[in-house]
Design a protein around this motif. Structure first.
Motif, PDB file in Angstrom:
ATOM      1  N   PRO A  50     -14.057  22.054  27.449  1.00  0.00           N
ATOM      2  CA  PRO A  50     -13.916  23.466  27.078  1.00  0.00           C
ATOM      3  C   PRO A  50     -12.456  23.898  27.112  1.00  0.00           C
ATOM      4  O   PRO A  50     -11.551  23.092  27.368  1.00  0.00           O
ATOM      5  CB  PRO A  50     -14.745  24.190  28.145  1.00  0.00           C
ATOM      6  CG  PRO A  50     -14.707  23.283  29.319  1.00  0.00           C
ATOM      7  CD  PRO A  50     -14.648  21.891  28.775  1.00  0.00           C
ATOM      8  N   ALA A  80     -11.457  22.607  23.656  1.00  0.00           N
ATOM      9  CA  ALA A  80     -11.832  23.721  22.792  1.00  0.00           C
ATOM     10  C   ALA A  80     -10.694  24.735  22.740  1.00  0.00           C
ATOM     11  O   ALA A  80      -9.916  24.879  23.681  1.00  0.00           O
ATOM     12  CB  ALA A  80     -13.106  24.384  23.303  1.00  0.00           C
ATOM     13  N   SER A  84     -11.498  30.570  19.990  1.00  0.00           N
ATOM     14  CA  SER A  84     -12.836  30.331  19.407  1.00  0.00           C
ATOM     15  C   SER A  84     -13.405  29.049  19.998  1.00  0.00           C
ATOM     16  O   SER A  84     -13.530  28.035  19.300  1.00  0.00           O
ATOM     17  CB  SER A  84     -12.747  30.233  17.887  1.00  0.00           C
ATOM     18  OG  SER A  84     -11.797  29.245  17.505  1.00  0.00           O
ATOM     19  N   VAL A  86     -16.395  27.884  21.028  1.00  0.00           N
ATOM     20  CA  VAL A  86     -17.628  27.234  20.568  1.00  0.00           C
ATOM     21  C   VAL A  86     -17.446  26.562  19.219  1.00  0.00           C
ATOM     22  O   VAL A  86     -17.711  25.353  19.073  1.00  0.00           O
ATOM     23  CB  VAL A  86     -18.807  28.228  20.554  1.00  0.00           C
ATOM     24  CG1 VAL A  86     -20.027  27.602  19.894  1.00  0.00           C
ATOM     25  CG2 VAL A  86     -19.147  28.664  21.974  1.00  0.00           C
ATOM     26  N   GLN A  89     -15.173  23.508  19.495  1.00  0.00           N
ATOM     27  CA  GLN A  89     -15.787  22.352  20.142  1.00  0.00           C
ATOM     28  C   GLN A  89     -16.828  21.709  19.241  1.00  0.00           C
ATOM     29  O   GLN A  89     -16.937  20.473  19.193  1.00  0.00           O
ATOM     30  CB  GLN A  89     -16.408  22.742  21.477  1.00  0.00           C
ATOM     31  CG  GLN A  89     -16.899  21.526  22.258  1.00  0.00           C
ATOM     32  CD  GLN A  89     -17.295  21.843  23.677  1.00  0.00           C
ATOM     33  OE1 GLN A  89     -18.279  22.533  23.902  1.00  0.00           O
ATOM     34  NE2 GLN A  89     -16.520  21.340  24.645  1.00  0.00           N
ATOM     35  N   GLN A  90     -17.585  22.504  18.523  1.00  0.00           N
ATOM     36  CA  GLN A  90     -18.544  21.949  17.575  1.00  0.00           C
ATOM     37  C   GLN A  90     -17.832  21.056  16.558  1.00  0.00           C
ATOM     38  O   GLN A  90     -18.290  19.945  16.250  1.00  0.00           O
ATOM     39  CB  GLN A  90     -19.287  23.080  16.870  1.00  0.00           C
ATOM     40  CG  GLN A  90     -20.248  23.845  17.766  1.00  0.00           C
ATOM     41  CD  GLN A  90     -20.792  25.103  17.113  1.00  0.00           C
ATOM     42  OE1 GLN A  90     -20.184  25.654  16.194  1.00  0.00           O
ATOM     43  NE2 GLN A  90     -21.942  25.564  17.582  1.00  0.00           N
ATOM     44  N   ALA A 108     -19.369  21.340  28.155  1.00  0.00           N
ATOM     45  CA  ALA A 108     -19.732  22.299  27.120  1.00  0.00           C
ATOM     46  C   ALA A 108     -18.998  23.627  27.258  1.00  0.00           C
ATOM     47  O   ALA A 108     -18.941  24.209  28.342  1.00  0.00           O
ATOM     48  CB  ALA A 108     -21.243  22.550  27.143  1.00  0.00           C
ATOM     49  N   ALA A 109     -18.465  24.109  26.148  1.00  0.00           N
ATOM     50  CA  ALA A 109     -17.951  25.477  26.101  1.00  0.00           C
ATOM     51  C   ALA A 109     -19.105  26.458  26.212  1.00  0.00           C
ATOM     52  O   ALA A 109     -19.008  27.479  26.892  1.00  0.00           O
ATOM     53  CB  ALA A 109     -17.173  25.711  24.808  1.00  0.00           C
ATOM     54  N   ASP A 110     -20.213  26.146  25.554  1.00  0.00           N
ATOM     55  CA  ASP A 110     -21.458  26.906  25.659  1.00  0.00           C
ATOM     56  C   ASP A 110     -22.592  25.925  25.419  1.00  0.00           C
ATOM     57  O   ASP A 110     -22.828  25.504  24.280  1.00  0.00           O
ATOM     58  CB  ASP A 110     -21.492  28.043  24.642  1.00  0.00           C
ATOM     59  CG  ASP A 110     -22.743  28.918  24.754  1.00  0.00           C
ATOM     60  OD1 ASP A 110     -23.745  28.457  25.361  1.00  0.00           O
ATOM     61  OD2 ASP A 110     -22.731  30.052  24.239  1.00  0.00           O
ATOM     62  N   GLN A 113     -25.220  26.120  22.503  1.00  0.00           N
ATOM     63  CA  GLN A 113     -24.839  26.149  21.091  1.00  0.00           C
ATOM     64  C   GLN A 113     -24.358  24.792  20.574  1.00  0.00           C
ATOM     65  O   GLN A 113     -23.594  24.734  19.614  1.00  0.00           O
ATOM     66  CB  GLN A 113     -23.748  27.198  20.861  1.00  0.00           C
ATOM     67  CG  GLN A 113     -24.197  28.617  21.196  1.00  0.00           C
ATOM     68  CD  GLN A 113     -23.259  29.678  20.665  1.00  0.00           C
ATOM     69  OE1 GLN A 113     -22.965  29.716  19.465  1.00  0.00           O
ATOM     70  NE2 GLN A 113     -22.768  30.528  21.538  1.00  0.00           N
ATOM     71  N   LEU A 114     -24.844  23.726  21.190  1.00  0.00           N
ATOM     72  CA  LEU A 114     -24.419  22.389  20.781  1.00  0.00           C
ATOM     73  C   LEU A 114     -25.582  21.509  20.333  1.00  0.00           C
ATOM     74  O   LEU A 114     -25.417  20.307  20.143  1.00  0.00           O
ATOM     75  CB  LEU A 114     -23.678  21.704  21.936  1.00  0.00           C
ATOM     76  CG  LEU A 114     -22.356  22.350  22.359  1.00  0.00           C
ATOM     77  CD1 LEU A 114     -21.787  21.636  23.577  1.00  0.00           C
ATOM     78  CD2 LEU A 114     -21.346  22.347  21.217  1.00  0.00           C
ATOM     79  N   ASP A 183     -22.411  32.089  29.445  1.00  0.00           N
ATOM     80  CA  ASP A 183     -22.500  30.986  28.484  1.00  0.00           C
ATOM     81  C   ASP A 183     -22.247  29.631  29.144  1.00  0.00           C
ATOM     82  O   ASP A 183     -22.202  28.604  28.464  1.00  0.00           O
ATOM     83  CB  ASP A 183     -21.548  31.197  27.304  1.00  0.00           C
ATOM     84  CG  ASP A 183     -20.095  31.386  27.725  1.00  0.00           C
ATOM     85  OD1 ASP A 183     -19.776  31.149  28.899  1.00  0.00           O
ATOM     86  OD2 ASP A 183     -19.284  31.790  26.863  1.00  0.00           O
TER      87      ASP A 183
END
Length: 369
Positions: A50, A80, A84, A86, A89-90, A108-110, A113-114, A183
């Motif tokens: 993150p 990340a 921004s 999320v 990172q996606q 995970a950043a969130d 949402q992955l 998150d």
């Protein structure tokens, strides 16, 4: 070079070995088919972290670089974007898939949402390892490597109680509660662990939450941002403590927020409350030693990163690691097979010993002793 904080080299090896041969408790875990992927030596290992919102995240990148290189793999380590987290990172995970990574380790950043990226990685035959924070609502996470985060919260809750008894005299005590970002899958675990200790004391009157804000939703701190915690603490003081009501303690989920909370109380002219923390950040060690901040939690990112790479090495040999089945690691789809490490509570009383194997933190502790 930064060294491991608590455990020496031999103890690290022993702790990791123990984690890889752990016991099973709680729910019966499903076995993720992602755990059977081939990870030859020399493979690319992706690490998606993150944004750099705390010192531990900053340090983690170099820890992973060192561990991956020594284990004979190639590293692709990405953070990340702060603005921004999320979507960046996606995109980074998608890039790692395209580059042919054989394993992707994700802080995970969130974690909610992955799912799309994790499912795509699984489809490509990539082992996905959730690191430090769980990834939610998918069975395509192969493993979860982290400190026992519910226990982190328990240690924080008990430290708050111990500090109140030690520094503030007899009960009842006026306290306020803070939690991490909504998150972050770990934030509710920290809070719920703390409340498992504190709720009985709220119920029997030992502790009074003057604001009445006791749910995670009410006390969460978006983004783990210091400015958000400082503003909320300032607002709480204005609404509840501006007419002479004393503030005895504050449950803070990490050191960054703890320092922000203390800045708010200082600006308001309040006597230092008992404040907890986490991460053993260098800025907080002097505060602990001079009595400004009461406690922190030590979670060695070097050890945590090494445990993840040891897992990758085990899989690369075609072996199946034994994991802990912890009900607190249920991700909404299944109990993710987990490797858990033990956090350590640090106060002024044990700081020098706790940081004996880290010259920087040991020096900070000794300087204030």
């Amino acid at each position: 070079m930064r060294k491991k904080y608590i455990l020496g080299i031999a103890a690290v090896a022993a702790a990791t070995a123990l984690a890889l041969t752990g016991c099973s408790t709680g729910r019966t875990a499903s076995t993720s088919s992602g755990s059977t992927s081939s990870i030859p030596k020399g493979s690319l290992i992706g690490v998606a972290l993150p944004a750099k919102t705390s010192q531990n995240w900053v340090l983690a990148g170099q820890d992973f670089q060192n561990s991956i290189t020594k284990a004979g793999f190639k590293a692709d380590i990405q953070y990340a974007d702060n603005a921004s987290p999320v979507p960046s990172q996606q995109a980074e995970i998608n890039s790692m898939i395209t580059k042919g990574a054989k394993a992707i380790i994700i802080g995970a950043a969130d974690g909610s949402q992955l799912t799309t990226q994790v499912n795509a990685a699984k489809k490509a035959g990539i082992t996905v390892i959730a690191w430090d924070r769980n990834i939610l609502n998918t069975k395509n996470v192969g493993y979860y490597v982290a400190f026992n985060n519910f226990h982190v919260g328990q240690l924080q809750g008990q430290a708050l109680l111990d500090g109140l008894a030690k520094e503030k005299g007899s009960a009842p005590y006026n306290v306020e509660l803070f939690a991490g970002s909504p998150d972050d899958a770990n934030a509710p675990l920290f809070f719920n662990g703390a409340m498992s200790v504190l709720q009985p004391k709220i119920a029997d009157g030992t502790i009074k939450v003057v604001s009445g804000q006791t749910t995670f939703q009410k006390v969460a701190t978006q983004g783990w941002l210091a400015q958000n915690a400082q503003k909320r603490m300032t607002d709480l003081i204005t609404a509840n403590y501006s007419k002479g009501t004393k503030l005895d303690g504050v449950l803070s989920p990490n050191d960054t927020l703890g320092r922000a909370i203390l800045q708010a109380t200082k600006s308001a002219g309040l006597a230092n409350p008992v404040v907890t923390g986490q991460d053993s950040e260098t800025a907080s060690i002097p505060l602990i030693m001079n009595g400004t901040q009461y406690s922190t939690i030590y979670k060695d990112t070097t050890l945590e990163a090494q445990a993840a790479i040891d897992l990758v090495s085990t899989l690369s040999k075609g072996q199946t690691p034994k994991t802990v089945d912890d009900k607190n690691n249920y991700n909404g789809a299944y109990d993710v097979p987990s490797i858990e490490l033990d956090p350590v509570l640090v106060t002024k009383d044990n700081a020098v010993t706790a940081y004996a194997n880290n010259p920087t933190l040991e020096a900070l502790a000794k300087a204030g002793n």
